[in-house]
Scaffold this motif. Structure first.
Motif, mmCIF file in Angstrom:
data_model
loop_
_atom_site.group_PDB
_atom_site.id
_atom_site.type_symbol
_atom_site.label_atom_id
_atom_site.label_comp_id
_atom_site.label_asym_id
_atom_site.label_seq_id
_atom_site.Cartn_x
_atom_site.Cartn_y
_atom_site.Cartn_z
ATOM 1 N N LEU A 11 4.564 20.587 -41.946
ATOM 2 C CA LEU A 11 3.649 20.407 -40.820
ATOM 3 C C LEU A 11 3.787 18.999 -40.240
ATOM 4 C CD1 LEU A 11 1.323 21.413 -39.064
ATOM 5 C CD2 LEU A 11 -0.249 20.658 -40.836
ATOM 6 N N ILE A 12 3.832 17.999 -41.117
ATOM 7 C CA ILE A 12 3.983 16.623 -40.646
ATOM 8 C C ILE A 12 5.311 16.455 -39.920
ATOM 9 C CG2 ILE A 12 4.206 14.212 -41.354
ATOM 10 C CD1 ILE A 12 2.308 14.860 -43.682
ATOM 11 N N ASP A 13 6.388 16.998 -40.492
ATOM 12 C CA ASP A 13 7.708 16.900 -39.860
ATOM 13 C C ASP A 13 7.688 17.512 -38.462
ATOM 14 O OD1 ASP A 13 8.740 15.652 -42.078
ATOM 15 O OD2 ASP A 13 9.641 17.472 -42.923
ATOM 16 N N ASN A 14 7.050 18.667 -38.336
ATOM 17 C CA ASN A 14 7.000 19.328 -37.035
ATOM 18 C C ASN A 14 6.203 18.509 -36.029
ATOM 19 O OD1 ASN A 14 5.233 21.469 -35.230
ATOM 20 N ND2 ASN A 14 7.385 22.043 -35.402
ATOM 21 N N LEU A 15 5.043 18.005 -36.458
ATOM 22 C CA LEU A 15 4.203 17.218 -35.556
ATOM 23 C C LEU A 15 4.908 15.937 -35.120
ATOM 24 C CD1 LEU A 15 0.718 17.622 -37.281
ATOM 25 C CD2 LEU A 15 1.424 18.597 -35.087
ATOM 26 N N VAL A 16 5.625 15.305 -36.043
ATOM 27 C CA VAL A 16 6.277 14.031 -35.748
ATOM 28 C C VAL A 16 7.546 14.227 -34.917
ATOM 29 C CG1 VAL A 16 7.524 12.095 -36.786
ATOM 30 C CG2 VAL A 16 5.321 12.813 -37.728
ATOM 31 N N GLY A 20 5.875 15.307 -30.977
ATOM 32 C CA GLY A 20 5.722 13.977 -30.405
ATOM 33 C C GLY A 20 4.738 13.058 -31.090
ATOM 34 N N LEU A 21 4.304 13.407 -32.286
ATOM 35 C CA LEU A 21 3.323 12.562 -32.966
ATOM 36 C C LEU A 21 3.901 11.179 -33.308
ATOM 37 C CD1 LEU A 21 0.383 12.683 -33.971
ATOM 38 C CD2 LEU A 21 1.260 13.335 -36.220
ATOM 39 N N SER A 25 -0.290 6.267 -30.900
ATOM 40 C CA SER A 25 -0.800 4.955 -31.281
ATOM 41 C C SER A 25 -2.082 5.075 -32.099
ATOM 42 C CB SER A 25 -1.065 4.106 -30.039
ATOM 43 O OG SER A 25 -2.003 4.751 -29.186
ATOM 44 N N LYS A 26 -2.773 6.217 -31.937
ATOM 45 C CA LYS A 26 -3.992 6.478 -32.689
ATOM 46 C C LYS A 26 -3.964 7.917 -33.184
ATOM 47 C CE LYS A 26 -6.772 3.319 -29.841
ATOM 48 N NZ LYS A 26 -7.928 3.220 -28.908
ATOM 49 N N VAL A 27 -4.325 8.124 -34.440
ATOM 50 C CA VAL A 27 -4.365 9.464 -35.024
ATOM 51 C C VAL A 27 -5.681 9.622 -35.780
ATOM 52 C CG1 VAL A 27 -3.344 11.032 -36.725
ATOM 53 C CG2 VAL A 27 -1.864 9.693 -35.228
ATOM 54 N N LEU A 28 -6.400 10.695 -35.482
ATOM 55 C CA LEU A 28 -7.618 11.031 -36.227
ATOM 56 C C LEU A 28 -7.330 12.274 -37.056
ATOM 57 C CD1 LEU A 28 -10.644 10.512 -36.781
ATOM 58 C CD2 LEU A 28 -11.153 12.092 -34.901
ATOM 59 N N SER A 48 1.057 7.192 -44.567
ATOM 60 C CA SER A 48 2.326 6.619 -45.041
ATOM 61 C C SER A 48 3.529 7.317 -44.417
ATOM 62 C CB SER A 48 2.409 6.693 -46.570
ATOM 63 O OG SER A 48 2.609 8.041 -47.008
ATOM 64 N N ARG A 49 3.383 8.598 -44.096
ATOM 65 C CA ARG A 49 4.468 9.336 -43.457
ATOM 66 C C ARG A 49 4.631 8.949 -41.985
ATOM 67 N NH1 ARG A 49 6.294 14.257 -44.827
ATOM 68 N NH2 ARG A 49 7.684 13.753 -43.092
ATOM 69 N N LEU A 50 3.543 8.560 -41.347
ATOM 70 C CA LEU A 50 3.598 8.228 -39.924
ATOM 71 C C LEU A 50 4.090 6.801 -39.677
ATOM 72 C CD1 LEU A 50 0.271 9.803 -38.576
ATOM 73 C CD2 LEU A 50 2.582 10.742 -38.461
ATOM 74 N N LEU A 51 3.808 5.889 -40.588
ATOM 75 C CA LEU A 51 4.121 4.483 -40.367
ATOM 76 C C LEU A 51 5.607 4.208 -40.085
ATOM 77 C CD1 LEU A 51 1.760 2.692 -42.905
ATOM 78 C CD2 LEU A 51 1.688 2.576 -40.413
ATOM 79 N N PRO A 52 6.569 4.857 -40.760
ATOM 80 C CA PRO A 52 7.978 4.573 -40.451
ATOM 81 C C PRO A 52 8.351 4.894 -39.004
ATOM 82 C CG PRO A 52 7.791 5.680 -42.561
ATOM 83 C CD PRO A 52 6.453 5.763 -41.915
ATOM 84 N N PHE A 53 7.699 5.868 -38.407
ATOM 85 C CA PHE A 53 7.997 6.252 -37.029
ATOM 86 C C PHE A 53 7.232 5.398 -36.030
ATOM 87 C CE2 PHE A 53 8.628 10.041 -39.623
ATOM 88 C CZ PHE A 53 9.910 10.422 -39.249
#
Length: 251
Positions: A11-16, A20-21, A25-28, A48-53
């Motif tokens: 799910l995270i991979d697909n969203l990112v 376009g996740l 700049s902001k994620v809730l 932690s998964r979002l920070l590298p991107f």
């Protein structure tokens, strides 16, 4: 064969990568009931998964209705949720996905399943989370307290006293959470209140509505200049009556 962690990663991979996740700049990250529990359990991992991107992304959480307490039910035996959490932790092989800080804090490995309770895991969640709960949560009443009555309406005195003490324990547990976590905890019975427009727009503590308390906290967390301000934390401290009696919807 359970695939919870693989599903989360997919799910995270697909969203990112697809949706376009990675440009956010902001994620809730939020949910109610079981979704609120996953907010406590997974938000640090998601961040932690979002920070590298997106190294500057601001990740915040909203956990609605699962600030649950680890205690036996009215008859002194483990409640339904205690039994589910202990069984599920083993059956789902949850040790890999549970909050590592909470897991490492348990002195006995067989107690790691207790990190499925909001009161325990919230103390180790590093990403700021806003907690919405009722001291007389209608789901927790059945699955944790084991009581089958409406407090203040048709509860025997013994059960009402038990429910009231659970509410007091919830307030004491909230005092231990990190200061960046905010909360709005009322005496109005309910569960998953963000999905109920009336609750979100009208329930108030000290004349501050639920939605306004969250928005104040959200604004504070997104403005570094306000980070030193007092935490946005509202709770009904009375045992039964809400701070503004007209603000609980009539049952």
């Amino acid at each position: 064969y359970y695939r919870g962690r693989r599903l989360l990663d997919a799910l995270i991979d697909n969203l990112v990568l697809v949706e376009g996740l990675k440009n956010a700049s902001k994620v809730l990250y939020s949910g109610c009931s079981a979704g609120a529990l996953t907010t406590f359990l997974h938000i640090d991992y998601v961040a932690s998964r979002l920070l590298p991107f997106s190294p500057s992304v601001k990740v915040l959480g909203l956990a609605d209705a699962m600030f649950s307490l680890d205690q036996n039910q009215f008859d002194g035996t483990p409640g339904l949720f205690q039994r589910i959490a202990e069984w599920g932790y083993q059956a789902w092989n949850s040790s890999y996905s549970i909050n590592s800080g909470c897991k490492n804090s348990r002195s006995e490995e067989e107690d790691e399943w207790k990190c499925m309770f909001g009161e325990h895991v919230s103390m180790f969640v590093k990403t700021p989370v806003f907690i919405i709960n009722s001291k007389f949560d209608t789901w927790q009443r059945k699955t944790i307290l084991g009581t089958d009555c409406d407090i203040g309406v048709n509860c025997p005195k013994s059960k009402e006293t038990f429910d009231v003490e659970y509410g007091r324990s919830m307030l004491r547990a909230l005092e231990r959470i990190p200061k960046d976590h905010g909360y709005f905890v009322s005496n109005c019975p309910g569960h998953c209140q963000t999905g109920a427009r009336w609750n979100w727009n009208h329930i108030a503590i000290d004349n501050v509505k639920m939605k306004d308390a969250f928005l104040m906290w959200y604004d504070q967390q997104n403005n570094l200049g306000k980070s030193d301000n007092p935490s946005i934390q509202y709770a009904d401290t009375g045992d039964l009556e809400p701070s503004v009696t007209s603000m609980c919807r009539r049952r």
